[in-house]
Design a protein around this motif. Structure first.
Motif, short mmCIF file in Angstrom:
data_model
loop_
_atom_site.label_atom_id
_atom_site.label_comp_id
_atom_site.label_asym_id
_atom_site.label_seq_id
_atom_site.Cartn_x
_atom_site.Cartn_y
_atom_site.Cartn_z
N GLY A 1 0.67 -1.20 -0.11
CA GLY A 1 -0.35 0.21 -0.21
C GLY A 1 0.98 1.64 0.05
N VAL A 2 0.68 2.11 -1.46
CA VAL A 2 2.02 3.07 -1.23
C VAL A 2 1.66 4.47 -1.18
CG1 VAL A 2 3.71 4.32 -2.67
CG2 VAL A 2 4.01 1.47 -3.26
N ARG A 3 1.84 5.04 -0.12
CA ARG A 3 1.33 6.17 -0.01
C ARG A 3 1.32 6.75 -0.78
NH1 ARG A 3 3.45 6.08 6.45
NH2 ARG A 3 2.29 4.29 7.19
N ALA A 4 0.75 8.31 -0.65
CA ALA A 4 0.55 9.49 -1.56
C ALA A 4 1.98 10.69 -0.76
CB ALA A 4 -0.58 10.31 -1.20
N GLY A 5 2.16 10.55 -2.72
CA GLY A 5 3.84 11.88 -1.76
C GLY A 5 5.25 10.83 -2.25
N ALA A 6 4.92 9.14 -2.37
CA ALA A 6 6.41 8.43 -2.63
C ALA A 6 6.43 8.70 -4.06
CB ALA A 6 5.26 7.09 -2.55
N GLY A 7 7.85 8.03 -4.14
CA GLY A 7 8.20 8.88 -5.98
C GLY A 7 9.37 7.40 -6.19
N ALA A 8 9.95 6.94 -5.22
CA ALA A 8 10.54 5.99 -5.57
C ALA A 8 11.11 4.64 -4.85
CB ALA A 8 12.14 7.27 -5.18
N VAL A 9 11.77 3.43 -4.74
CA VAL A 9 12.06 2.85 -4.05
C VAL A 9 13.40 2.80 -3.97
CG1 VAL A 9 11.56 0.17 -3.75
CG2 VAL A 9 10.24 1.78 -5.34
N GLU B 1 20.67 -0.05 -4.48
CA GLU B 1 20.17 0.78 -5.73
C GLU B 1 18.46 1.87 -5.08
OE1 GLU B 1 20.46 1.60 -8.28
OE2 GLU B 1 23.01 1.19 -8.73
N SER B 2 17.93 2.70 -6.03
CA SER B 2 17.59 2.78 -6.62
C SER B 2 16.45 3.53 -7.47
CB SER B 2 17.05 4.60 -6.09
OG SER B 2 17.64 4.25 -4.24
N LEU B 3 15.01 3.13 -7.53
CA LEU B 3 14.42 3.57 -9.12
C LEU B 3 13.52 3.93 -8.42
CD1 LEU B 3 13.59 -0.47 -10.34
CD2 LEU B 3 15.17 1.22 -11.20
N THR B 4 12.71 4.92 -9.40
CA THR B 4 11.36 6.04 -9.17
C THR B 4 10.81 4.95 -9.55
OG1 THR B 4 10.89 5.77 -11.78
CG2 THR B 4 12.47 7.69 -10.85
N LEU B 5 9.09 4.94 -8.37
CA LEU B 5 8.21 4.25 -8.49
C LEU B 5 7.84 4.19 -9.60
CD1 LEU B 5 6.14 3.23 -6.25
CD2 LEU B 5 4.97 5.68 -6.46
N ASP B 6 7.61 4.86 -11.00
CA ASP B 6 7.04 4.54 -12.15
C ASP B 6 7.49 3.34 -12.99
OD1 ASP B 6 5.46 6.13 -12.03
OD2 ASP B 6 5.60 7.49 -13.32
#
Length: 252
Positions: free
Chosen positions: A149-157, A168-173
């Motif tokens: 359940g990703v919250r509003a305002g999240a943009g990356a992982v 490492e990181s990725l954008t949420l998209d």
């Protein structure tokens, strides 16, 4: 086109940490070269034996020499630490946390019980080597994000690893793409330790340094945080053929 990134002190899939100044004897050097050549030309059963040997040797090699050689599977073995703990079905855990409503922890059995996706794509390392038609199987990362359940305002992982160093990181998209897996199998067998097992990230359309080995944590964040190799000059958006100053054929 982005400028050519600086050459790392060690090449990534991650990169082999090397004890500086360790002497390499002529017999060791020639013997290791012979094993690498053997892995290229040998029949498949012998190739698998060479691959296993080089993977084990690279984990203990203070010179880093084994990390420079291709093995029978076409892969090279790298890590950014001198050793990595081994995990199995008994002690492996994957945490999902951060900007989510339902943080959780998965065992290996939990992950295996979820719907599995199989992809067959080329693997491309930013240092130049490529392994065509490599099968990966695992859970779509998007499924774990939806379950949390990703919250509003999240943009990356952000991804962390049980070697204690690699990130490492990725954008949420990007993380929600259908070709991004939390992988449990590679080349139609369970992921071995040397290939980042029992669980690794697999980001099919990006250079292989984005596919973090020995995955232990998935943290949803507000924005992208640069990973281990991005802090050392590599592109955050690592699309094969469209980043890092390279023009390789896309993998997907």
């Amino acid at each position: 086109m982005n400028p050519e990134p600086p050459e790392p002190t060690q090449p990534p899939e991650s990169a082999k940490s090397v004890a500086r100044g360790a002497p390499v004897g002529r017999r060791v050097f020639l013997g290791t070269l012979a094993l690498g050549a053997l892995g290229v030309v040998a029949a498949p059963p012998l190739q698998r034996g060479v691959e296993a040997f080089l993977g084990s040797a690279a984990d203990k090699d203070p010179t880093g020499l084994t990390g420079l050689l291709p093995n029978g599977g076409g892969f090279r073995y790298y890590s950014v630490t001198s050793s990595v703990p081994h995990k199995n079905a008994t002690d492996y855990r994957l945490t999902v946390d951060g900007l989510v409503d339902r943080p959780g922890t998965y065992t290996l059995a939990d992950l295996r019980a979820l719907p599995q996706t199989r992809l067959v794509k080329d693997v491309q390392c930013v240092t130049g080597w490529r392994v065509p038609g490599t099968p990966f199987e695992g859970v779509r990362l998007s499924a774990l994000l939806d379950a949390a359940g990703v919250r509003a305002g999240a943009g990356a992982v952000r991804f962390t690893c049980f070697d204690g160093a690699y990130t490492e990181s990725l954008t949420l998209d990007q993380a929600r793409r259908a070709d991004v897996l939390v992988a449990l199998r590679m080349q139609d067998k369970d992921l071995g330790h040397d290939h980042g097992g029992p669980v690794r990230l697999y980001v099919a359309p990006m250079y292989f340094y984005k596919s973090a080995k020995w995955l232990s944590g998935i943290t949803v964040t507000e924005k992208v945080r640069r990973g281990y190799w991005e802090d050392r000059g590599y592109d955050v958006d690592a699309w094969v053929g469209r980043s890092n100053g390279r023009d390789d054929e896309p993998t997907s």
